[in-house]
Design an enzyme around this catalytic site. Structure first.
Site, PDB file in Angstrom:
ATOM      1  N   GLY A   1      -5.685  -3.941  -7.604  1.00  0.00           N
ATOM      2  CA  GLY A   1      -6.472  -2.905  -7.104  1.00  0.00           C
ATOM      3  C   GLY A   1      -6.388  -1.427  -7.212  1.00  0.00           C
ATOM      4  O   GLY A   1      -6.481  -0.676  -7.510  1.00  0.00           O
TER       5      GLY A   1
ATOM      6  N   ARG B   1      -4.100 -14.042  -0.207  1.00  0.00           N
ATOM      7  CA  ARG B   1      -3.922 -13.941   1.560  1.00  0.00           C
ATOM      8  C   ARG B   1      -5.508 -15.526   1.459  1.00  0.00           C
ATOM      9  O   ARG B   1      -5.489 -15.915   3.018  1.00  0.00           O
ATOM     10  CB  ARG B   1      -5.578 -12.789   2.339  1.00  0.00           C
TER      11      ARG B   1
ATOM     12  N   SER C   1     -14.979  -0.031  -2.206  1.00  0.00           N
ATOM     13  CA  SER C   1     -14.401  -0.307  -1.774  1.00  0.00           C
ATOM     14  C   SER C   1     -13.697   1.411  -1.233  1.00  0.00           C
ATOM     15  O   SER C   1     -13.865   2.871  -2.150  1.00  0.00           O
ATOM     16  CB  SER C   1     -13.133  -0.103  -3.185  1.00  0.00           C
ATOM     17  N   SER C   2     -12.429   1.416  -0.003  1.00  0.00           N
ATOM     18  CA  SER C   2     -11.703   3.390  -0.367  1.00  0.00           C
ATOM     19  C   SER C   2     -10.914   3.518  -1.144  1.00  0.00           C
ATOM     20  O   SER C   2     -10.895   4.711  -1.555  1.00  0.00           O
ATOM     21  CB  SER C   2     -11.135   2.845   1.216  1.00  0.00           C
ATOM     22  N   GLN C   3     -10.245   2.246  -1.594  1.00  0.00           N
ATOM     23  CA  GLN C   3      -9.774   3.154  -3.358  1.00  0.00           C
ATOM     24  C   GLN C   3     -10.052   4.448  -4.188  1.00  0.00           C
ATOM     25  O   GLN C   3      -9.537   4.499  -4.750  1.00  0.00           O
ATOM     26  CB  GLN C   3      -9.087   1.800  -3.481  1.00  0.00           C
TER      27      GLN C   3
ATOM     28  N   SER D   1       0.974  -0.982  -0.097  1.00  0.00           N
ATOM     29  CA  SER D   1       0.168  -0.030  -0.023  1.00  0.00           C
ATOM     30  C   SER D   1       0.647   0.950   0.086  1.00  0.00           C
ATOM     31  O   SER D   1       0.163   2.054  -0.936  1.00  0.00           O
ATOM     32  CB  SER D   1      -0.608   0.210   1.730  1.00  0.00           C
TER      33      SER D   1
ATOM     34  N   SER E   1     -11.966  -0.093   5.534  1.00  0.00           N
ATOM     35  CA  SER E   1     -10.973   0.463   5.074  1.00  0.00           C
ATOM     36  C   SER E   1     -10.323   1.937   5.163  1.00  0.00           C
ATOM     37  O   SER E   1      -9.333   2.466   4.526  1.00  0.00           O
ATOM     38  CB  SER E   1     -10.602  -0.036   4.089  1.00  0.00           C
TER      39      SER E   1
ATOM     40  N   LYS F   1       1.635 -11.292  -5.383  1.00  0.00           N
ATOM     41  CA  LYS F   1       1.311 -10.936  -5.530  1.00  0.00           C
ATOM     42  C   LYS F   1       1.439  -9.624  -4.268  1.00  0.00           C
ATOM     43  O   LYS F   1       1.519  -8.087  -5.082  1.00  0.00           O
ATOM     44  CB  LYS F   1      -0.089 -11.081  -5.438  1.00  0.00           C
TER      45      LYS F   1
ATOM     46  N   GLU G   1      -9.214  -6.491   5.262  1.00  0.00           N
ATOM     47  CA  GLU G   1      -7.488  -7.889   4.614  1.00  0.00           C
ATOM     48  C   GLU G   1      -7.423  -8.623   5.652  1.00  0.00           C
ATOM     49  O   GLU G   1      -6.253  -9.540   4.868  1.00  0.00           O
ATOM     50  CB  GLU G   1      -6.924  -6.935   3.368  1.00  0.00           C
TER      51      GLU G   1
END
Length: 458
Positions: free
Chosen positions: A112, A406, A186-188, A31, A215, A431, A334
């Protein structure tokens, strides 16, 4: 990635014959690395990223920025400066911004951060930039970014799907201004607009108008990194309006950034100490961080362990007993796969909630965990926003990963105490943690310790 089997192979998860006792060096945060790359590419001067994560997601980000004209050079740390930034060896990235340009083709893989952070960057380029990726990337939500960019003045061709593949037709600038988005999936979506916001003519004001935001620590990370690069950001946690972020237009500074260890990737190693009654030290755990993985200290302590944070890192110690937990994981979703794996080995049931958005991640993580943990004998029920886990005697079997890193690490945790767990496509850990299989083997067998893991004896 030496030692990792082919995608179709099954990896026998090592079983621990005794409590683990090891020190682990976890590579840099994905991140932080990918946010740092975007900010460096948009800066007005060159910058450094030291100790970055080198994994599929971050290499895809670097290649995408290179395709748009940014120069990113790999330099050995020992020749790129001295002091804290050079500690620990490995490579550093020197980022030299340039005029962004198309035509360019971007492979997002299934990342993402790449598929969401870079369309706003592409809107600032001169020329078309096409985005495509793995089949799963076509199913992941992107409408929040697409709709917002159109509202801010960008032209995007996506065949009306609100998803990949798509082409951003950049004109060299974007007007910017105020935009409303639903980022509940998604906070993205929020971070994507904020990261490029300083380069928009009017900056950007992002107003989230949907359901609860997942998130939030990742948005706080974006805000802190923007401010460190010289941007002026108003955020809700500073007393501003709830769910509203404002970024003032202005130049971004080139930084000399040392990337923190990826605390989410530390999750399986801390879990190893918990489920085997052992001890694991994760080097260089930061005293203060916005990474969601920092919540592991509190969560795993509630599940039966104890931890101590020192100058060397975080040492987590298990007691040999694992307790179930009731936890709202909305802000730290996550971490769910490894927490669920630990819960399957507990002495009481667990209820994990606030994580309906995980159905839209690399795979539907809730369905995958229910199916795969259930296939090993655990009682797992999907709820509207999470999982109910009823521990039962577990047995070996194939644990499928659905190309989700994950899921692979969660399977490895179960395999520590359940013989015969075979992980399908453990290579998907590339990844975010390419060295995972070697590190994990070294955790169980100090004599075979791979990169990043050292056993303690005696």
């Amino acid at each position: 990635m030496t030692g990792i089997p082919a995608q179709s192979a099954l990896w026998p998860a090592p079983t621990a014959a005794r409590p683990v006792d090891a020190t682990v060096t976890v590579p840099g945060s994905k991140s932080v690395t990918n946010r740092g790359l975007v900010l460096a590419a948009l800066a007005s001067e060159p910058g450094w990223l030291r100790r970055p994560l080198r994994s599929r997601d971050t290499l895809l980000m670097a290649e995408a920025l290179r395709a748009m004209g940014v120069q990113i050079d790999t330099v050995p740390n020992n020749s790129s400066g001295s002091g804290e930034g050079a500690r620990g060896g490995g490579d550093a990235w020197r980022v030299i911004p340039a005029g962004l340009r198309g035509p360019a083709a971007v492979d997002v893989g299934n990342a993402g951060t790449v598929m969401r952070f870079l369309p706003p960057v592409a809107a600032l380029a001169e020329g078309p930039v096409r985005f495509d990726g793995d089949p799963r990337s076509h199913e992941r939500p992107l409408h929040g970014v697409i709709d917002a960019l159109r509202a801010l003045g960008a032209r995007i061709d996506d065949a009306g799907r609100g998803a990949l593949p798509l082409t951003v037709h950049g004109t060299g600038s974007l007007e910017g201004g105020t935009v409303e988005i639903d980022a509940s999936s998604s906070s993205q979506f929020v971070s994507a607009l904020l990261l490029s916001g300083p380069r928009f003519n009017q900056g950007v004001e992002v107003r989230h108008v949907g359901g609860s935001l997942p998130s939030l620590p990742h948005i706080r990370m974006t805000v802190e990194m923007l401010r460190a690069a010289g941007a002026k950001v108003d955020a809700p946690e500073d007393g501003g309006e709830p769910d509203v972020w404002r970024v003032t237009p202005g130049a971004l500074l080139g930084r000399d950034l040392t990337v923190e260890p990826d605390l989410s990737n530390a999750a399986p190693f801390l879990a190893a100490a918990l489920v085997t009654g052992g001890r694991v030290t994760v080097r260089d755990w930061p005293a203060r961080t916005t990474q969601p993985g920092d919540a592991l200290r509190e969560i795993f302590t509630r599940m039966g362990g104890s931890c101590e944070l020192t100058e060397d890192g975080l040492t987590f110690t298990g007691t040999g007993r694992v307790h179930g937990i009731t936890a709202d994981l909305h802000e730290v979703g996550e971490l769910t796969p490894v927490i669920a794996a630990v819960a399957a080995l507990a002495d009481s049931p667990s209820e994990l909630s606030g994580i309906a958005h995980l159905r839209l991640h690399e795979t539907d993580r809730l369905a995958a965990l229910a199916k795969e943990l259930g296939g090993l004998g655990c009682g797992v029920t999907e709820t509207s926003d999470g999982l109910r886990i009823e521990p039962r005697p577990l047995h070996g079997g194939v644990f499928r990963t659905y190309e989700d890193h994950r899921l692979a690490t969660a399977a490895a945790v179960v395999g520590l105490v359940v013989e015969g767990v075979q992980v399908e496509n453990v290579a998907t850990t590339a990844k975010t943690l390419p060295e995972f299989p070697e590190m994990w083997t070294g955790l169980v067998d100090p004599g075979a310790a791979g990169p990043g893991t050292s056993g303690r004896r005696g």
